[in-house]
Scaffold this motif. Structure first.
Motif, PDB file in Angstrom:
ATOM      1  N   PHE A 152       0.799  -1.217   0.000  1.00 33.92           N
ATOM      2  CA  PHE A 152       0.000   0.000   0.000  1.00 33.92           C
ATOM      3  C   PHE A 152       0.836   1.272   0.000  1.00 33.92           C
ATOM      4  N   VAL A 153       2.003   1.219   0.660  1.00 37.37           N
ATOM      5  CA  VAL A 153       2.847   2.404   0.803  1.00 37.37           C
ATOM      6  C   VAL A 153       4.272   2.058   0.391  1.00 37.37           C
ATOM      7  N   TYR A 154       4.878   2.946  -0.392  1.00 37.94           N
ATOM      8  CA  TYR A 154       6.287   2.795  -0.740  1.00 37.94           C
ATOM      9  C   TYR A 154       7.085   3.809   0.064  1.00 37.94           C
ATOM     10  N   LYS A 155       7.958   3.315   0.922  1.00 41.63           N
ATOM     11  CA  LYS A 155       8.832   4.165   1.720  1.00 41.63           C
ATOM     12  C   LYS A 155      10.012   3.353   2.198  1.00 41.63           C
ATOM     13  N   GLN A 156      11.076   4.024   2.525  1.00 41.85           N
ATOM     14  CA  GLN A 156      12.292   3.374   2.994  1.00 41.85           C
ATOM     15  C   GLN A 156      12.762   2.298   2.012  1.00 41.85           C
ATOM     16  N   ASN A 157      12.616   2.604   0.743  1.00 47.36           N
ATOM     17  CA  ASN A 157      13.113   1.769  -0.349  1.00 47.36           C
ATOM     18  C   ASN A 157      12.400   0.426  -0.512  1.00 47.36           C
ATOM     19  N   ARG A 158      11.166   0.330  -0.019  1.00 48.56           N
ATOM     20  CA  ARG A 158      10.394  -0.889  -0.231  1.00 48.56           C
ATOM     21  C   ARG A 158       8.909  -0.614  -0.010  1.00 48.56           C
ATOM     22  N   PHE A 159       8.092  -1.556  -0.443  1.00 46.54           N
ATOM     23  CA  PHE A 159       6.653  -1.445  -0.226  1.00 46.54           C
ATOM     24  C   PHE A 159       6.285  -2.003   1.150  1.00 46.54           C
ATOM     25  N   HIS A 160       5.228  -1.426   1.736  1.00 43.44           N
ATOM     26  CA  HIS A 160       4.746  -1.853   3.045  1.00 43.44           C
ATOM     27  C   HIS A 160       3.261  -2.185   2.958  1.00 43.44           C
ATOM     28  N   ASN A 161       2.880  -3.202   3.683  1.00 43.37           N
ATOM     29  CA  ASN A 161       1.469  -3.558   3.801  1.00 43.37           C
ATOM     30  C   ASN A 161       0.840  -2.740   4.920  1.00 43.37           C
ATOM     31  N   VAL A 162      -0.475  -2.516   4.811  1.00 37.72           N
ATOM     32  CA  VAL A 162      -1.199  -1.842   5.889  1.00 37.72           C
ATOM     33  C   VAL A 162      -2.464  -2.626   6.207  1.00 37.72           C
ATOM     34  N   TYR A 163      -2.828  -2.571   7.465  1.00 40.02           N
ATOM     35  CA  TYR A 163      -4.108  -3.118   7.895  1.00 40.02           C
ATOM     36  C   TYR A 163      -5.154  -2.012   7.812  1.00 40.02           C
ATOM     37  N   VAL A 164      -6.361  -2.413   7.467  1.00 44.96           N
ATOM     38  CA  VAL A 164      -7.497  -1.500   7.520  1.00 44.96           C
ATOM     39  C   VAL A 164      -8.291  -1.854   8.773  1.00 44.96           C
ATOM     40  N   PHE A 165      -8.513  -0.853   9.600  1.00 43.36           N
ATOM     41  CA  PHE A 165      -9.318  -0.994  10.809  1.00 43.36           C
ATOM     42  C   PHE A 165     -10.539  -0.102  10.677  1.00 43.36           C
ATOM     43  N   SER A 166     -11.624  -0.475  11.360  1.00 46.18           N
ATOM     44  CA  SER A 166     -12.786   0.416  11.439  1.00 46.18           C
ATOM     45  C   SER A 166     -13.502   0.198  12.763  1.00 46.18           C
ATOM     46  N   ILE A 167     -14.259   1.229  13.135  1.00 53.64           N
ATOM     47  CA  ILE A 167     -15.076   1.155  14.337  1.00 53.64           C
ATOM     48  C   ILE A 167     -16.380   1.894  14.062  1.00 53.64           C
ATOM     49  N   LEU A 168     -17.477   1.290  14.479  1.00 51.94           N
ATOM     50  CA  LEU A 168     -18.783   1.925  14.375  1.00 51.94           C
ATOM     51  C   LEU A 168     -19.076   2.670  15.668  1.00 51.94           C
ATOM     52  N   LYS A 169     -19.933   3.659  15.572  1.00 47.70           N
ATOM     53  CA  LYS A 169     -20.273   4.452  16.753  1.00 47.70           C
ATOM     54  C   LYS A 169     -20.770   3.563  17.888  1.00 47.70           C
ATOM     55  N   SER A 170     -21.639   2.603  17.599  1.00 46.66           N
ATOM     56  CA  SER A 170     -22.178   1.726  18.649  1.00 46.66           C
ATOM     57  C   SER A 170     -21.071   0.918  19.321  1.00 46.66           C
ATOM     58  N   GLU A 171     -20.092   0.471  18.554  1.00 47.42           N
ATOM     59  CA  GLU A 171     -18.969  -0.279  19.116  1.00 47.42           C
ATOM     60  C   GLU A 171     -18.107   0.622  19.992  1.00 47.42           C
ATOM     61  N   TYR A 172     -17.899   1.844  19.526  1.00 44.30           N
ATOM     62  CA  TYR A 172     -17.092   2.790  20.286  1.00 44.30           C
ATOM     63  C   TYR A 172     -17.730   3.095  21.641  1.00 44.30           C
ATOM     64  N   VAL A 173     -19.022   3.363  21.628  1.00 44.66           N
ATOM     65  CA  VAL A 173     -19.725   3.681  22.875  1.00 44.66           C
ATOM     66  C   VAL A 173     -19.619   2.518  23.852  1.00 44.66           C
ATOM     67  N   ASN A 174     -19.816   1.297  23.385  1.00 42.30           N
ATOM     68  CA  ASN A 174     -19.702   0.121  24.253  1.00 42.30           C
ATOM     69  C   ASN A 174     -18.281  -0.071  24.766  1.00 42.30           C
ATOM     70  N   ASN A 175     -17.283   0.087  23.896  1.00 41.74           N
ATOM     71  CA  ASN A 175     -15.889  -0.111  24.283  1.00 41.74           C
ATOM     72  C   ASN A 175     -15.414   0.979  25.236  1.00 41.74           C
ATOM     73  N   LYS A 176     -15.822   2.230  24.991  1.00 37.60           N
ATOM     74  CA  LYS A 176     -15.372   3.321  25.856  1.00 37.60           C
ATOM     75  C   LYS A 176     -15.907   3.135  27.271  1.00 37.60           C
ATOM     76  N   THR A 177     -17.105   2.621  27.410  1.00 31.02           N
ATOM     77  CA  THR A 177     -17.661   2.349  28.724  1.00 31.02           C
ATOM     78  C   THR A 177     -16.760   1.372  29.471  1.00 31.02           C
ATOM     79  N   LEU A 178     -16.248   0.372  28.768  1.00 33.44           N
ATOM     80  CA  LEU A 178     -15.347  -0.586  29.394  1.00 33.44           C
ATOM     81  C   LEU A 178     -14.025   0.070  29.796  1.00 33.44           C
ATOM     82  N   TYR A 179     -13.534   0.997  28.967  1.00 29.60           N
ATOM     83  CA  TYR A 179     -12.246   1.672  29.221  1.00 29.60           C
ATOM     84  C   TYR A 179     -12.349   2.569  30.452  1.00 29.60           C
ATOM     85  N   VAL A 180     -13.443   3.313  30.556  1.00 25.93           N
ATOM     86  CA  VAL A 180     -13.586   4.289  31.634  1.00 25.93           C
ATOM     87  C   VAL A 180     -13.803   3.620  32.977  1.00 25.93           C
ATOM     88  N   GLU A 181     -14.534   2.521  33.015  1.00 29.09           N
ATOM     89  CA  GLU A 181     -14.870   1.892  34.303  1.00 29.09           C
ATOM     90  C   GLU A 181     -13.743   1.111  34.883  1.00 29.09           C
TER      91      GLU A 181
END
Length: 181
Positions: A152-181
């Protein structure tokens, strides 16, 4: 929980600080961005763009709640108000603050703003396959790994792979509750 940091808009007075961060070679080794040599004159125009063209992009300085000093910056790009999604653009703190929780707190503030104030339903991110810290942080926020993009990216004289991540609002709200408590 009291925040150690707060976010604020870029100001012209941030040029020197941001130019120092943006010219730090270490930061670019694990990101998906390419390394450029950036003059302070170039950054003057770059910061102008971030100040006045903030509809589809959001660049915010991370500041200490205690001292009000800048500690880094966080951003979202490709903000799409119709489809209610945004790309996590990055989170950069000064080297001495790595692993101190500053970035984690700033990221939560950005996600709160994207989901709560801007009405986004999804935030996605590209993470360099070798960037273990960003990988762990994405999972901590509740992002899910959706896949791998090869060469996906060419840098430092070679190509690099990248992961695609995503989060939905409902997942974020549920996860943040776990983080804060």
């Amino acid at each position: 929980m009291e925040n150690k940091v707060y976010l604020r808009a870029f100001e012209h007075s941030d040029i020197s600080f941001l130019n120092t961060i943006r010219n730090n070679d270490t930061l670019y080794q694990t990101t998906t961005g390419n390394k450029y040599y950036i003059s302070s004159e170039h950054d003057k125009k770059w910061i102008e763009d971030k100040i006045f063209n903030n509809y589809n992009q959001l660049y915010l300085v991370i500041c200490s709640s205690e001292s009000q000093q800048p500690l880094g910056y966080v951003c979202a790009n490709n903000i799409d108000y119709i489809n209610r999604k945004a790309e996590w653009g990055g989170l950069i703190v000064t080297n001495e603050l790595n692993s101190k929780g500053i970035g984690t707190d700033a990221g939560y503030l950005l996600l709160d703003h994207l989901f709560g104030e801007l009405g986004m339903n999804m935030v996605y991110a590209y993470v360099n396959e070798n960037n273990k810290a960003s990988y762990r942080l994405s999972e901590k926020y509740g992002f899910k790994k959706d896949g791998l993009i090869r060469n996906f990216v060419y840098k430092q004289n070679r190509f690099h792979n990248v992961y695609v991540f995503s989060i939905l609002k409902s997942e974020y709200v549920n996860n943040k509750t776990l983080y804060v408590e």
